[in-house]
Design a protein around this motif. Structure first.
Motif, mmCIF file in Angstrom:
data_model
loop_
_atom_site.group_PDB
_atom_site.id
_atom_site.type_symbol
_atom_site.label_atom_id
_atom_site.label_comp_id
_atom_site.label_asym_id
_atom_site.label_seq_id
_atom_site.Cartn_x
_atom_site.Cartn_y
_atom_site.Cartn_z
ATOM 1 N N PRO A 7 35.450 31.839 55.615
ATOM 2 C CA PRO A 7 35.065 32.299 56.952
ATOM 3 C C PRO A 7 34.657 31.113 57.822
ATOM 4 O O PRO A 7 33.995 30.187 57.352
ATOM 5 N N ILE A 8 35.071 31.127 59.069
ATOM 6 C CA ILE A 8 34.654 30.079 59.998
ATOM 7 C C ILE A 8 33.272 30.453 60.525
ATOM 8 O O ILE A 8 33.069 31.549 61.052
ATOM 9 N N LYS A 9 32.342 29.549 60.344
ATOM 10 C CA LYS A 9 30.990 29.760 60.866
ATOM 11 C C LYS A 9 31.024 29.480 62.364
ATOM 12 O O LYS A 9 31.380 28.370 62.790
ATOM 13 N N ASN A 10 30.662 30.489 63.141
ATOM 14 C CA ASN A 10 30.692 30.375 64.595
ATOM 15 C C ASN A 10 29.608 31.296 65.174
ATOM 16 O O ASN A 10 29.919 32.332 65.757
ATOM 17 N N PRO A 11 28.342 30.931 64.997
ATOM 18 C CA PRO A 11 27.237 31.843 65.329
ATOM 19 C C PRO A 11 27.133 32.231 66.804
ATOM 20 O O PRO A 11 26.536 33.252 67.119
ATOM 21 N N HIS A 12 27.712 31.456 67.699
ATOM 22 C CA HIS A 12 27.610 31.761 69.131
ATOM 23 C C HIS A 12 28.933 32.246 69.713
ATOM 24 O O HIS A 12 29.100 32.255 70.935
ATOM 25 N N ALA A 13 29.871 32.640 68.853
ATOM 26 C CA ALA A 13 31.190 33.124 69.281
ATOM 27 C C ALA A 13 31.831 32.171 70.288
ATOM 28 O O ALA A 13 32.355 32.574 71.320
ATOM 29 N N LEU A 14 31.784 30.882 69.954
ATOM 30 C CA LEU A 14 32.411 29.862 70.793
ATOM 31 C C LEU A 14 33.921 29.912 70.630
ATOM 32 O O LEU A 14 34.431 30.365 69.600
ATOM 33 N N ASN A 15 34.628 29.416 71.602
ATOM 34 C CA ASN A 15 36.069 29.284 71.476
ATOM 35 C C ASN A 15 36.380 28.118 70.546
ATOM 36 O O ASN A 15 35.685 27.092 70.553
ATOM 37 N N LEU A 16 37.429 28.302 69.750
ATOM 38 C CA LEU A 16 37.819 27.262 68.811
ATOM 39 C C LEU A 16 39.332 27.219 68.699
ATOM 40 O O LEU A 16 40.021 28.191 69.031
ATOM 41 N N ILE A 17 39.817 26.091 68.259
ATOM 42 C CA ILE A 17 41.223 25.920 67.916
ATOM 43 C C ILE A 17 41.261 25.352 66.502
ATOM 44 O O ILE A 17 40.580 24.366 66.206
ATOM 45 N N LEU A 18 42.060 25.989 65.648
ATOM 46 C CA LEU A 18 42.264 25.521 64.283
ATOM 47 C C LEU A 18 43.723 25.123 64.164
ATOM 48 O O LEU A 18 44.610 25.902 64.520
ATOM 49 N N ALA A 69 31.724 21.754 63.950
ATOM 50 C CA ALA A 69 33.091 21.462 63.507
ATOM 51 C C ALA A 69 33.077 20.790 62.131
ATOM 52 O O ALA A 69 33.882 21.134 61.255
ATOM 53 N N THR A 70 32.159 19.869 61.934
ATOM 54 C CA THR A 70 32.061 19.157 60.658
ATOM 55 C C THR A 70 31.708 20.107 59.522
ATOM 56 O O THR A 70 32.306 20.053 58.436
ATOM 57 N N GLU A 71 30.756 20.997 59.757
ATOM 58 C CA GLU A 71 30.357 21.963 58.738
ATOM 59 C C GLU A 71 31.547 22.850 58.333
ATOM 60 O O GLU A 71 31.770 23.102 57.152
ATOM 61 N N ASN A 72 32.315 23.287 59.309
ATOM 62 C CA ASN A 72 33.473 24.124 59.013
ATOM 63 C C ASN A 72 34.582 23.331 58.327
ATOM 64 O O ASN A 72 35.253 23.842 57.425
ATOM 65 N N ALA A 73 34.780 22.083 58.737
ATOM 66 C CA ALA A 73 35.799 21.246 58.090
ATOM 67 C C ALA A 73 35.438 21.009 56.626
ATOM 68 O O ALA A 73 36.321 21.020 55.762
ATOM 69 N N LYS A 74 34.160 20.827 56.345
ATOM 70 C CA LYS A 74 33.731 20.665 54.941
ATOM 71 C C LYS A 74 34.068 21.910 54.128
ATOM 72 O O LYS A 74 34.529 21.816 52.995
ATOM 73 N N ALA A 110 43.667 30.092 68.284
ATOM 74 C CA ALA A 110 42.855 29.625 69.413
ATOM 75 C C ALA A 110 42.113 30.864 69.872
ATOM 76 O O ALA A 110 42.708 31.767 70.457
ATOM 77 N N THR A 111 40.800 30.939 69.577
ATOM 78 C CA THR A 111 40.099 32.214 69.694
ATOM 79 C C THR A 111 38.594 32.036 69.736
ATOM 80 O O THR A 111 38.086 30.979 69.387
ATOM 81 N N ALA A 112 37.909 33.084 70.137
ATOM 82 C CA ALA A 112 36.453 33.180 69.976
ATOM 83 C C ALA A 112 36.123 34.319 69.016
ATOM 84 O O ALA A 112 34.958 34.625 68.796
ATOM 85 N N ASN A 113 37.156 34.953 68.455
ATOM 86 C CA ASN A 113 36.967 36.042 67.494
ATOM 87 C C ASN A 113 36.449 35.505 66.170
ATOM 88 O O ASN A 113 36.607 34.319 65.863
ATOM 89 N N PRO A 114 35.910 36.388 65.329
ATOM 90 C CA PRO A 114 35.629 35.977 63.950
ATOM 91 C C PRO A 114 36.948 35.561 63.287
ATOM 92 O O PRO A 114 37.980 36.198 63.506
#
Length: 160
Positions: A7-18, A69-74, A110-114
């Motif tokens: 699971p991608i940790k994203n506590p503030h529902a930020l936008n992300l690109i993986l 980002a670093t925490e999720n990459a780990k 590319a999302t802010a979803n879980p």
């Protein structure tokens, strides 16, 4: 081979690109793409290097987002993947620019979803097979839903 869901940790529902890349130069080129596309961009990037010393390389303009980002990459630790978190902007502002970075070979989402990332582990390493972005469809939009969608896009300034 072992499969797992990360699971991608994203506590503030930020936008992300993986995404997936192929070279260490990704870190500097994505950074430059972000700041050249959105002046004052607030973002954090982590890139999982897949050769040589296999470090997680980081950059960005916002220390909190770099840490996220670093925490999720780990947690992913999947070769040549990158994760980019952004604040006060949307992926639509940068996704074409990111896709045009020469080292970038694929965007998974590319999302802010879980997000859940499907990862394969072999004796060689780890790789991303795909993602679960958000939730399953619950039906087909009605005329009322279409009206809400068009009003929403205008409210946030993406349509006139």
């Amino acid at each position: 081979m072992e499969l797992s869901l990360v699971p991608i940790k994203n506590p503030h529902a930020l936008n992300l690109i993986l995404g997936m890349s192929h070279f260490i130069k990704t870190v500097e080129d994505v950074h430059e793409a972000m700041v050249n596309t959105v002046p004052g961009a607030k973002f954090g990037l982590a890139f999982c290097e897949a050769s040589d010393v296999c470090l997680i390389r980081t950059t960005g303009t916002d220390p909190e987002l770099i840490e996220l980002a670093t925490e999720n990459a780990k947690a992913l630790s999947a070769g040549h993947s990158f994760i980019l978190f952004m604040r006060d902007m949307f992926p639509v502002n940068v996704v074409n620019t990111i896709q045009n970075v020469p080292e970038v070979v694929r965007l998974f989402c590319a999302t802010a979803n879980p997000v859940q990332v499907i990862v394969a582990q072999t004796d060689q390493g780890r790789g991303i097979l795909g993602v679960v972005d958000g939730f399953a469809s619950k039906g087909v939009e009605t005329e009322e839903d279409k009206e809400k969608r068009t009003k929403f896009l205008r409210m946030i300034g993406y349509k006139f």
